[in-house]
Motif scaffolding. Structure first.
Motif, PDB file in Angstrom:
ATOM      1  N   GLN A  58       0.828  -1.210   0.000  1.00  0.00           N
ATOM      2  CA  GLN A  58       0.000   0.000   0.000  1.00  0.00           C
ATOM      3  C   GLN A  58       0.863   1.262   0.000  1.00  0.00           C
ATOM      4  O   GLN A  58       0.548   2.241  -0.681  1.00  0.00           O
ATOM      5  CB  GLN A  58      -0.931  -0.002   1.228  1.00  0.00           C
ATOM      6  CG  GLN A  58      -2.017  -1.074   1.174  1.00  0.00           C
ATOM      7  CD  GLN A  58      -2.870  -0.942  -0.085  1.00  0.00           C
ATOM      8  OE1 GLN A  58      -2.809  -1.776  -0.979  1.00  0.00           O
ATOM      9  NE2 GLN A  58      -3.656   0.105  -0.170  1.00  0.00           N
ATOM     10  N   ALA A  59       1.971   1.232   0.738  1.00  0.00           N
ATOM     11  CA  ALA A  59       2.868   2.392   0.780  1.00  0.00           C
ATOM     12  C   ALA A  59       3.475   2.657  -0.595  1.00  0.00           C
ATOM     13  O   ALA A  59       3.608   3.810  -1.020  1.00  0.00           O
ATOM     14  CB  ALA A  59       3.968   2.159   1.812  1.00  0.00           C
ATOM     15  N   GLN A  62       0.914   4.280  -2.821  1.00  0.00           N
ATOM     16  CA  GLN A  62       0.718   5.681  -2.452  1.00  0.00           C
ATOM     17  C   GLN A  62       1.846   6.570  -2.958  1.00  0.00           C
ATOM     18  O   GLN A  62       1.644   7.760  -3.212  1.00  0.00           O
ATOM     19  CB  GLN A  62       0.591   5.797  -0.928  1.00  0.00           C
ATOM     20  CG  GLN A  62      -0.717   5.229  -0.380  1.00  0.00           C
ATOM     21  CD  GLN A  62      -0.707   5.090   1.129  1.00  0.00           C
ATOM     22  OE1 GLN A  62       0.247   5.491   1.802  1.00  0.00           O
ATOM     23  NE2 GLN A  62      -1.769   4.519   1.686  1.00  0.00           N
ATOM     24  N   LYS A  63       3.045   5.988  -3.118  1.00  0.00           N
ATOM     25  CA  LYS A  63       4.185   6.748  -3.631  1.00  0.00           C
ATOM     26  C   LYS A  63       4.225   6.779  -5.155  1.00  0.00           C
ATOM     27  O   LYS A  63       5.144   7.342  -5.743  1.00  0.00           O
ATOM     28  CB  LYS A  63       5.491   6.157  -3.080  1.00  0.00           C
ATOM     29  CG  LYS A  63       5.674   6.423  -1.594  1.00  0.00           C
ATOM     30  CD  LYS A  63       6.916   5.726  -1.051  1.00  0.00           C
ATOM     31  CE  LYS A  63       7.079   6.008   0.425  1.00  0.00           C
ATOM     32  NZ  LYS A  63       8.220   5.290   1.030  1.00  0.00           N
ATOM     33  N   ASN A  66       3.214   1.711  -9.516  1.00  0.00           N
ATOM     34  CA  ASN A  66       2.024   0.950  -9.920  1.00  0.00           C
ATOM     35  C   ASN A  66       2.344  -0.347 -10.642  1.00  0.00           C
ATOM     36  O   ASN A  66       1.452  -0.978 -11.208  1.00  0.00           O
ATOM     37  CB  ASN A  66       1.115   1.815 -10.799  1.00  0.00           C
ATOM     38  CG  ASN A  66       1.822   2.292 -12.063  1.00  0.00           C
ATOM     39  OD1 ASN A  66       2.995   1.979 -12.282  1.00  0.00           O
ATOM     40  ND2 ASN A  66       1.118   3.049 -12.883  1.00  0.00           N
TER      41      ASN A  66
END
Length: 356
Positions: A58-59, A62-63, A66
């Motif tokens: 998830q981190a 978020q950065k 993909n």
């Protein structure tokens, strides 16, 4: 397992995703699920690895990274389902289409690994005491390995008749010892350059990089999967195991491994001290030394023939690694020479301009 039982097994899990299974294929720890809403991959993992890996994935999302096979949330927003003491998570099924040759697939893997590390990199504080302790402990361990090598070769030299393993060890001893010396030399240079540093770079490492965990969609885009062993650490923890597995084969001059390394470094350049540490650990002949230690202590299984075969393969790995390191040395020496020439030329032009 009969079809009905496989469906019955996954139905309670897929209920959390509002999916109705029609057919299930068992593929080890992964199930290929055909449902009313398409084809999915259902992965089973140990619950103790669940929280950390989902947090790391998830981190990364978020950065902005993909190129990870996405993990679908349940209807109520969870990213995994606990069922009968196992944890399950759901992903889209990727066809893993072969649109590129082996070299190009590896190039894309290393490029994406570098991007993953670039987006997650951060500096952490490391005291000079911690750095010194790591250096001294590593050096002490390698000095014990040197003492073993010297002791074993003395035993071999005193014998009138050597076993096949001892004969092979005596034949390869000098090269093994040279590799250990190279590792120690690079480690000492690394410590000399960093002993006063109080910062080090860490990244989110995948933890189990392999071509099996880098899948391709129908457009030929590669995606990492299997992040269960992801954690914060040195990028070397991703690079070195992959290279070791790739080079653990018959003797070969692996120019493609050199290309993979520099593809990675193009997108995530190492600092001078990081390259020194990479060279030190990469060169270390741990596998061939441990093979000899097991034989010497009588811990080898399978008899003399199997011991010799394992030792030979570990030595081949050492020689394959040596070739890659030699090429890295040549490339870095050339870069340093070109840099020195450019600086000298710039200085000469500056002096000429000052005189005019």
């Amino acid at each position: 397992m009969p079809k009905e039982n496989r469906l019955k097994k996954v139905a309670p899990i897929l209920k959390h995703y509002a999916l109705e299974p029609h057919f299930v294929e068992e593929l080890g720890r992964i199930r290929k699920i055909y449902t009313n809403k398409g084809i999915f991959a259902l992965k089973k993992i140990d619950p103790k690895h669940g929280g950390d890996f989902i947090r790391h994935v998830q981190a990364l999302f978020q950065k902005g990274y993909n190129r990870i096979v996405p993990i679908f949330p349940t209807v109520d927003g969870r990213y995994a389902v606990l069922y009968e003491n196992d944890l399950y998570y759901l992903m889209p099924w990727l066809a893993n289409v072969e649109k590129e040759n082996r070299f190009e697939r590896h190039q894309q893997l290393f490029r994406e690994l570098a991007r993953l590390h670039t987006l997650s990199v951060k500096e952490v504080s490391i005291s000079s005491e911690e750095r010194k302790e790591h250096y001294e402990n590593t050096l002490l361990e390698w000095e014990k390995e040197r003492e073993f090598l010297e002791g074993f070769i003395e035993v071999c030299e005193k014998k009138e008749y050597l076993s096949p393993f001892e004969l092979l060890f005596a034949l390869y001893y000098h090269e093994i010892n040279q590799a250990l010396q190279f590792s120690e030399k690079r480690l000492k240079t690394w410590y000399e350059k960093t002993s006063e540093d109080e910062k080090a770079r860490i990244v989110t490492i995948h933890g189990k990089v392999s071509t099996e965990h880098f899948l391709f969609d129908e457009k030929g885009h590669g995606y990492f999967t299997n992040f269960e062993k992801s954690r914060q650490g040195s990028p070397l923890h991703d690079l070195l195991p992959f290279l070791s597995r790739s080079l653990k084969t018959y003797p070969k001059q692996s120019d493609e491994s050199v290309d993979w390394i520099y593809t990675y470094l193009k997108y995530f350049p190492f600092k001078e001290e990081e390259l020194l540490l990479f060279q030190s650990y990469f060169a270390h002949p741990g596998g061939v030394i441990h093979s000899a230690e097991k034989y010497f202590r009588g811990e080898s299984k399978g008899g003399e023939r199997k011991s010799v075969k394992n030792f030979q393969r570990q030595f081949w790995l050492l020689k394959n690694t040596e070739y890659v390191l030699m090429k890295i040395e040549e490339i870095e020496a050339k870069k340093a020479q070109e840099k020195a020439m450019a600086e000298a030329q710039a200085q000469a032009e500056a002096q000429e301009g000052a005189q005019n």
